[in-house]
Design an enzyme around this catalytic site. Structure first.
Site, PDB file in Angstrom:
ATOM      1  N   CYS A  61       0.815  -1.217   0.000  1.00 21.84           N
ATOM      2  CA  CYS A  61       0.000   0.000   0.000  1.00 21.84           C
ATOM      3  C   CYS A  61       0.849   1.267   0.000  1.00 21.84           C
ATOM      4  O   CYS A  61       0.324   2.359  -0.122  1.00 21.84           O
ATOM      5  CB  CYS A  61      -0.964   0.006   1.179  1.00 21.84           C
ATOM      6  SG  CYS A  61      -0.151   0.200   2.765  1.00 21.84           S
ATOM      7  N   HIS A  96       0.828  10.492  16.680  1.00 22.59           N
ATOM      8  CA  HIS A  96       0.055   9.843  15.615  1.00 22.59           C
ATOM      9  C   HIS A  96       0.971   8.881  14.873  1.00 22.59           C
ATOM     10  O   HIS A  96       2.105   9.222  14.523  1.00 22.59           O
ATOM     11  CB  HIS A  96      -0.484  10.905  14.650  1.00 22.59           C
ATOM     12  CG  HIS A  96      -1.125  10.329  13.424  1.00 22.59           C
ATOM     13  ND1 HIS A  96      -2.401   9.802  13.437  1.00 22.59           N
ATOM     14  CD2 HIS A  96      -0.661  10.182  12.160  1.00 22.59           C
ATOM     15  CE1 HIS A  96      -2.687   9.362  12.206  1.00 22.59           C
ATOM     16  NE2 HIS A  96      -1.659   9.583  11.416  1.00 22.59           N
ATOM     17  N   HIS A  99      -3.099   4.349  10.722  1.00 29.57           N
ATOM     18  CA  HIS A  99      -4.456   3.830  10.893  1.00 29.57           C
ATOM     19  C   HIS A  99      -4.418   2.317  10.905  1.00 29.57           C
ATOM     20  O   HIS A  99      -3.450   1.698  10.466  1.00 29.57           O
ATOM     21  CB  HIS A  99      -5.377   4.321   9.770  1.00 29.57           C
ATOM     22  CG  HIS A  99      -5.662   5.785   9.858  1.00 29.57           C
ATOM     23  ND1 HIS A  99      -4.814   6.731   9.313  1.00 29.57           N
ATOM     24  CD2 HIS A  99      -6.667   6.484  10.457  1.00 29.57           C
ATOM     25  CE1 HIS A  99      -5.306   7.947   9.565  1.00 29.57           C
ATOM     26  NE2 HIS A  99      -6.424   7.827  10.248  1.00 29.57           N
ATOM     27  N   ASP A 103      -8.192  -5.446   6.715  1.00 26.42           N
ATOM     28  CA  ASP A 103      -7.888  -6.212   5.501  1.00 26.42           C
ATOM     29  C   ASP A 103      -6.491  -6.843   5.579  1.00 26.42           C
ATOM     30  O   ASP A 103      -5.829  -7.029   4.574  1.00 26.42           O
ATOM     31  CB  ASP A 103      -8.006  -5.320   4.265  1.00 26.42           C
ATOM     32  CG  ASP A 103      -7.070  -4.107   4.346  1.00 26.42           C
ATOM     33  OD1 ASP A 103      -6.266  -4.026   5.307  1.00 26.42           O
ATOM     34  OD2 ASP A 103      -7.144  -3.250   3.452  1.00 26.42           O
ATOM     35  N   ARG A 111      -4.545  -4.897   9.579  1.00 29.50           N
ATOM     36  CA  ARG A 111      -3.361  -4.262   8.984  1.00 29.50           C
ATOM     37  C   ARG A 111      -3.141  -2.905   9.646  1.00 29.50           C
ATOM     38  O   ARG A 111      -3.974  -2.013   9.527  1.00 29.50           O
ATOM     39  CB  ARG A 111      -3.576  -4.059   7.480  1.00 29.50           C
ATOM     40  CG  ARG A 111      -2.519  -3.162   6.829  1.00 29.50           C
ATOM     41  CD  ARG A 111      -2.656  -3.172   5.305  1.00 29.50           C
ATOM     42  NE  ARG A 111      -3.934  -2.634   4.847  1.00 29.50           N
ATOM     43  CZ  ARG A 111      -4.112  -1.380   4.433  1.00 29.50           C
ATOM     44  NH1 ARG A 111      -3.115  -0.522   4.410  1.00 29.50           N
ATOM     45  NH2 ARG A 111      -5.300  -0.962   4.033  1.00 29.50           N
ATOM     46  N   CYS A 113      -1.386   0.281   9.277  1.00 35.11           N
ATOM     47  CA  CYS A 113      -0.785   1.048   8.192  1.00 35.11           C
ATOM     48  C   CYS A 113      -0.094   2.244   8.843  1.00 35.11           C
ATOM     49  O   CYS A 113      -0.741   3.183   9.287  1.00 35.11           O
ATOM     50  CB  CYS A 113      -1.893   1.491   7.237  1.00 35.11           C
ATOM     51  SG  CYS A 113      -1.310   2.416   5.825  1.00 35.11           S
TER      52      CYS A 113
END
Ligand SMILES: [Zn+2]
Length: 124
Positions: A61, A96, A99, A103, A111, A113
């Site tokens: 991704c 931060h 996310h 999936d 996952r 990410c």
């Protein structure tokens, strides 16, 4: 805790934007996207362990993907940008990270990410 000014001095512009302002690094640009050495991924801000290399996988991704966490990670509902997503933060310093999506591969099916800019890799 460091002040915002001290953090700005120590972190790169991208690291500051991602961790302190919930930014996102452009895909396929982060230094850990194609990084598969053995070791630990710690929070760039406070040094807390977040992920280990055995839970990293090639998700394709454009950002580092992990199918499980290894540290103290907080999940928060994020409705910005017209989407409902789950934001993940370092539970120690509230940086931060990225996310989490549903999936991912087995066995967790999730996952994480994560922005490379929020991570500090320490080789095993
Ligand atoms: Zn942290």
């Amino acid at each position: 805790m460091e002040t915002a000014e001290e953090l700005k001095e120590r972190l790169t512009t991208m690291q500051y934007r991602v961790t302190q302002e919930s930014g996102t690094e452009p895909p396929f640009t982060g230094k850990y996207d194609k990084h598969f050495e053995e070791g630990n991924y710690n929070c760039i801000v406070c040094g807390t362990l977040l992920f280990k290399s055995e839970h990293k996988y090639e998700c394709g991704c454009g950002w580092p993907g992990f199918w499980d966490k290894d540290g103290d990670i907080k999940e928060i509902s994020d409705t910005s940008h017209g989407m409902t997503r789950t934001e993940v933060q370092c539970n120690n310093c509230n940086a931060h990270l990225g996310h989490v999506f549903n999936d991912g591969p087995e066995p967790t099916g999730i996952r994480y990410c994560i922005n490379s800019a929020s991570l500090d890799f320490k080789e095993k």
